[in-house]
Write an enzyme that holds these catalytic residues in place. Structure first.
Site, mmCIF file in Angstrom:
data_model
loop_
_atom_site.group_PDB
_atom_site.id
_atom_site.type_symbol
_atom_site.label_atom_id
_atom_site.label_comp_id
_atom_site.label_asym_id
_atom_site.label_seq_id
_atom_site.Cartn_x
_atom_site.Cartn_y
_atom_site.Cartn_z
ATOM 1 N N ASP A 196 24.444 -15.076 -10.038
ATOM 2 C CA ASP A 196 23.084 -15.898 -10.813
ATOM 3 C C ASP A 196 21.877 -16.198 -10.805
ATOM 4 O OD1 ASP A 196 21.511 -16.564 -12.856
ATOM 5 O OD2 ASP A 196 23.235 -17.988 -14.096
ATOM 6 N N HIS A 367 21.404 -22.798 -16.356
ATOM 7 C CA HIS A 367 21.675 -21.858 -15.473
ATOM 8 C C HIS A 367 21.038 -22.601 -14.367
ATOM 9 C CE1 HIS A 367 21.423 -17.476 -16.937
ATOM 10 N NE2 HIS A 367 20.753 -18.510 -17.720
#
Length: 554
Positions: A196, A367
């Site tokens: 990610d 995140h």
């Protein structure tokens, strides 16, 4: 005799690179394809009237006999939103964790596809064998529960795909990310890591979701006498849990408002991901039975979406809730890139109504920041680095992290959607390109609005339309009536009579010219009208409206 595998593994991102959203990646080995995620993107400003954007899955359709299944990392729209559209053509089983399947089921129900699509709930640590692949689900943390990373075992080597993740040592619900498992798989030797990149530009670590709970407690303590309204993402079940915890602690009742919010909360409660104390949730109809200081509203609309509950409240369009002076409104989210203006507008409207708006510190990201990305690399120790999930700038920032960690530039692959990356122990290279792109969903139509229609819509939106109507006699081609001019969105006719008169004169001359030259072919007449009128309007107004001649014959 076991068949010898000596092919390379192909990794083919069909969407999700160089953009936020629409994540979908195919993994292909000989006669097997598995697909990770199947997300949508929200339309850009120039996509007039478009509701959703989904990936073009032509490549999967063309290889349908190889496609074995979809593996979904978590239940956010940018990873599951296209499932009801894509699985109409590519109907293979879906594998995901419990809450993710629960949310997918809601989607399929809306599209009347529940009975048509096979779904399987997978537990962390479980392995699924499909074709040449074996896929293992690994526990991670994210801003929605039940997020998973995937270890994809292929004859060419292991690929680890993190999904969207952060490292949260103190999650609100369930366990912390299974770092131990990442390390164990790293010891086996990992071919590639697809990690990610959303926060790859941010230094340090992402704060734990728990820190938001403390912020809520403080805000509740500081505002004992006002109604509190909190806007957040419907899917962030942990955030909703913490709001409910604070409300319960301070003796407030909770109302949930917004369709997606109600859907996800009921799914999460049914599956045991939300613990709501008795008598805490009340229906919106019961609000009037309680004084303001005893209520909390959890609502959608933290991104300024015009149809979401908070935006409707701000614009005084909400049937049940009116914002009043003294209300405390908390934005428990960050604007997604591109939504800043919309969010700012809603905040201004709320302030104008006399409310207090709080948007600092009431949110943490879902995140990983730079240090957490480094942690995953050092555990997994991949041979190749493939940054995923993010715009080009995020992928580049991620690539620099890999370089700092000592990766050779040749072992880092910043791919574009559609690239075919072939890899094994001996090397990796981009060997080709498959068709990719976007399919636009407008209302019930999927893919029936293309670039040409969008271009027309833009043309109409920018310069309007002029319609020229006339009646010709069949046979002789003499003009019996017209040409008349009707315009929409071009100029206000009452203020522009002289312009319209001149245009009519010009059309009469054009028709006379056609008669003299014996032009009776309608196509040619229409072209003459478009050219002459177009040039005239451009000279007079510097605008290029769409010109539509309509000819009738009697």
């Amino acid at each position: 005799m076991k068949k010898e595998h000596n092919s390379k593994l192909k990794i083919i991102p069909l969407g999700g690179l160089e953009q936020i959203g629409m994540n979908i990646t195919a993994f292909e080995y000989e006669d097997s394809i598995i697909v990770v995620d199947c997300g949508l993107a929200f339309p850009e400003d120039d996509m007039l009237g478009i509701d959703l954007v989904i990936p073009d899955t032509t490549y999967l359709k063309n290889n349908i006999d190889k496609v074995k299944g979809f593996f979904i990392t978590h239940g956010h729209e940018d990873h599951i939103g296209a499932i009801p559209y894509v699985l109409r053509d590519i109907n293979v089983p879906i594998y995901a964790t419990k809450l993710t399947i629960g949310i997918i089921d809601n989607k399929l129900k809306e599209h009347n596809m529940l009975s048509k699509v096979k779904r399987k709930v997978v537990k962390y640590g479980q392995h699924i064998n499909l074709g040449c692949f074996r896929v293992e689900f690994i526990k991670t943390n994210h801003s929605i529960q039940d997020a998973a990373a995937l270890a994809i075992y292929s004859p060419a080597g292991i690929v680890v795909h993190t999904g969207d993740f952060k490292v949260d040592y103190t999650p609100v619900f369930g366990d912390a990310i299974d770092l131990q498992r990442f390390g164990e798989i790293g010891k086996k030797g990992v071919l590639a890591l697809m990690c990610d990149s959303t926060n790859s530009e941010r230094p340090g670590f992402t704060n734990s979701e728990r820190t938001v709970g403390k912020t809520f407690d403080n805000i509740f303590a500081d505002h004992p006498n006002t109604r509190i309204i909190i806007a957040t993402f419907a899917s962030n079940v942990d955030r909703v849990q913490q709001i409910i915890n604070s409300a319960y602690k301070f003796g407030r009742k909770v109302v949930v408002e917004g369709r997606s919010m109600v859907n996800i909360i009921s799914t999460a409660t049914e599956l045991g991901y939300l613990q709501i104390p008795e008598n805490t949730l009340i229906d919106i109809e019961q609000l009037k039975n309680y004084p303001d200081e005893q209520t909390v509203l959890i609502t959608t609309g933290s991104q300024g979406e015009s149809m979401a509950a908070l935006s409707r409240m701000a614009a005084s369009l909400h049937k049940k809730i009116t914002i009043k002076p003294g209300d405390t409104i908390i934005f428990s989210s960050n604007p997604i890139p591109g939504n800043e203006k919309a969010v700012s507008n809603v905040i201004n409207e709320l302030f104008m109504k006399g409310a207090e708006v709080i948007f600092q510190d009431a949110h943490v990201s879902g995140h990983a920041c730079r240090e957490e990305i480094k942690l995953i690399y050092s555990l997994v120790k991949p041979k190749y680095a493939i940054p995923v999930h993010g715009e080009y700038r995020h992928l580049r920032a991620h690539a620099t992290i890999a370089e700092e960690l000592g990766f050779d530039k040749d072992d880092i692959f910043v791919l574009s959607s559609g690239n075919v990356l072939e890899l094994d122990e001996n090397g990796a290279e981009v060997t080709g390109q498959v068709p990719v792109g976007t399919v636009l969903v407008d209302g019930l139509g999927v893919g029936d609005v293309g670039n040409i229609v969008l271009r027309d819509r833009q043309h109409l939106a920018e310069d309007g339309i002029i319609i020229v109507v006339m009646t010709l006699e069949s046979g002789s081609g003499q003009v019996l009536a017209g040409p008349d001019i009707v315009s929409r969105g071009f100029v206000y006719v009452r203020g522009a009579e002289s312009l319209m008169d001149e245009a009519r004169k010009l059309l009469d001359e054009t028709m006379e010219y056609c008669m003299d030259k014996n032009i009776t072919d309608w196509g040619r007449i229409k072209t003459e009208i478009k050219d002459e009128l177009g040039e005239f309007v451009w000279k007079k107004t510097k605008r290029r409206p769409m010109i539509m001649p309509i000819i009738m014959e009697v």
